[in-house]
Scaffold this active site. Structure first.
Site, short mmCIF file in Angstrom:
data_model
loop_
_atom_site.label_atom_id
_atom_site.label_comp_id
_atom_site.label_asym_id
_atom_site.label_seq_id
_atom_site.Cartn_x
_atom_site.Cartn_y
_atom_site.Cartn_z
N HIS A 85 32.51 42.81 22.25
CA HIS A 85 31.13 42.70 21.78
C HIS A 85 30.99 43.13 20.31
O HIS A 85 30.04 43.80 19.93
CB HIS A 85 30.18 43.46 22.69
CG HIS A 85 30.13 42.88 24.07
ND1 HIS A 85 29.57 41.65 24.34
CD2 HIS A 85 30.64 43.33 25.25
CE1 HIS A 85 29.72 41.38 25.62
NE2 HIS A 85 30.37 42.37 26.20
N SER A 101 27.38 42.16 30.53
CA SER A 101 28.57 41.51 29.99
C SER A 101 29.15 40.52 31.00
O SER A 101 28.51 39.53 31.33
CB SER A 101 29.61 42.56 29.57
OG SER A 101 30.66 41.98 28.84
N LEU A 102 30.34 40.78 31.53
CA LEU A 102 30.93 39.91 32.55
C LEU A 102 29.96 39.64 33.70
O LEU A 102 29.90 38.54 34.25
CB LEU A 102 32.21 40.55 33.09
CG LEU A 102 32.81 39.95 34.36
CD1 LEU A 102 33.37 38.58 34.07
CD2 LEU A 102 33.87 40.87 34.93
N ARG A 145 37.58 32.90 29.93
CA ARG A 145 36.97 33.94 29.09
C ARG A 145 37.88 35.15 28.97
O ARG A 145 38.12 35.66 27.87
CB ARG A 145 35.62 34.35 29.69
CG ARG A 145 34.85 35.42 28.90
CD ARG A 145 33.55 35.72 29.63
NE ARG A 145 32.65 36.61 28.91
CZ ARG A 145 32.60 37.93 29.06
NH1 ARG A 145 33.44 38.53 29.91
NH2 ARG A 145 31.72 38.65 28.38
N GLN A 172 27.55 35.73 23.51
CA GLN A 172 27.62 36.98 24.26
C GLN A 172 28.92 37.75 24.04
O GLN A 172 28.95 38.98 24.01
CB GLN A 172 27.43 36.69 25.75
CG GLN A 172 27.22 37.92 26.60
CD GLN A 172 28.13 37.93 27.81
OE1 GLN A 172 29.32 37.63 27.71
NE2 GLN A 172 27.58 38.27 28.95
N GLN A 192 33.06 44.69 33.29
CA GLN A 192 34.43 45.18 33.29
C GLN A 192 34.45 46.70 33.10
O GLN A 192 33.66 47.25 32.35
CB GLN A 192 35.18 44.51 32.14
CG GLN A 192 36.67 44.72 32.14
CD GLN A 192 37.35 43.83 31.09
OE1 GLN A 192 36.81 42.80 30.71
NE2 GLN A 192 38.52 44.23 30.64
#
Length: 310
Positions: free
Chosen positions: A196, A90-91, A115, A245, A11
């Protein structure tokens, strides 16, 4: 023979019009957009190709980014380009996991819709993220540990660039200490939440409930987890890692270092912008890296890899 890694951005790289030429030129890409539309209940063409405010809202950004990454991936695969390992920031880990066979395209898209929603809902007031430039990881970690409140490392992006995340007051205080310790710059990020960090643990729990209904496939190609920066060898580990995560540090630099140590010599970034390619130049500048964002990018890559264009 090249050892290729597919890598996928997260993202923040999104922009209006991303992936349009793949959509307009390849039926395989259109199929991905159609599946994403059915899964999300949104016209992906409207979300991604027309100016709107939703594209930069987390619960919409994530499905948009994954749609474009998977559309490009499927066309690349159709052209005969394959990888030896996959990883995503990440994503982007959801695209990597799909490329490795662990998730079906539909399941990946459905999970990312949820998510994004869970992360948006879990965003508390008073959260912040700041990029720290020019300070080593040990110093950043120590300062975070010594700072009152919630603040921790969100992303180990590359040498000299680490992102911290948590409560706004704690993040700002830690950033002040990091400047005093020699950081070249501490830049607040324009994000909608403390991603995160442990402030997002509730989103992870909600995602875990959804993962109970998802079947994880055999990993036909290895992929690397953001949480551990290690190869995921057992598909039974995938669900727990995806839950963690959301609130764990993204160990991107360590992931790239592992791939390089394991003999990967060619990295192909799939998706909008060149964020990961920029990190690669600082992590492993001696290795080849390419970026596929447009059809022209793909054609140049095919020529370099000497893959017959179908």
């Amino acid at each position: 023979m090249r050892k290729i890694a597919f890598i996928f951005p997260g993202q923040g790289a999104q922009y209006t019009g991303m992936g349009r030429d793949f959509y307009e030129n390849f039926d395989r890409a259109k199929e991905v957009f159609a599946i994403a539309g059915k899964v999300s209940g949104m016209a992906m063409e409207e979300l991604i190709f027309r100016e709107n405010d939703n594209l930069h809202i987390t619960k919409y950004t994530q499905i948009a980014m994954l749609t474009v990454e998977l559309a490009i991936l499927r066309v690349l695969e159709e052209k005969g380009v394959t990888s030896s390992v996959n990883a995503g920031l990440s994503l982007g880990e959801y695209a990597a996991l799909t490329a490795s066979g662990g998730l079906s395209m539909r399941d990946a898209l459905e999970l990312v819709v949820k998510r994004g929603k869970f992360m948006q809902e879990a965003v508390p007031t008073g959260g912040a993220m700041t990029a720290v430039m020019g300070l080593d990881a040990n110093t950043v970690e120590t300062i975070c540990e010594e700072t009152e409140g919630i603040v921790s490392v969100a992303n180990y992006n590359c040498p000299g660039q680490i992102v911290i995340s948590g409560e706004e007051k704690a993040v700002n205080k830690a950033a002040e200490k990091m400047k005093e310790a020699g950081a070249k710059r501490c830049m607040p990020l324009n994000v909608s939440g403390p991603f995160h960090s442990r402030m997002l643990e509730e989103a992870g729990k909600k995602l875990a409930d959804e993962l109970e209904h998802v079947s994880i496939g055999e990993l036909t190609t290895p992929y690397i987890s953001n949480v551990t920066a290690e190869y995921v060898l057992d598909k039974e580990d995938v669900k727990g890692l995806l839950e963690q995560q959301i609130s764990s540090s993204v160990r991107w630099q360590q992931s790239v270092e592992l791939m390089a140590a394991e003999g990967v010599d060619t990295f192909i970034e799939i998706g909008p912008k060149k964020t990961l390619s920029g990190f690669l130049k600082k992590i492993a500048p001696q290795l080849d890296s390419y970026h596929v964002e447009t059809v022209e990018d793909m054609e140049k890559l095919l020529e370099i890899l000497k893959v017959d264009v179908k």
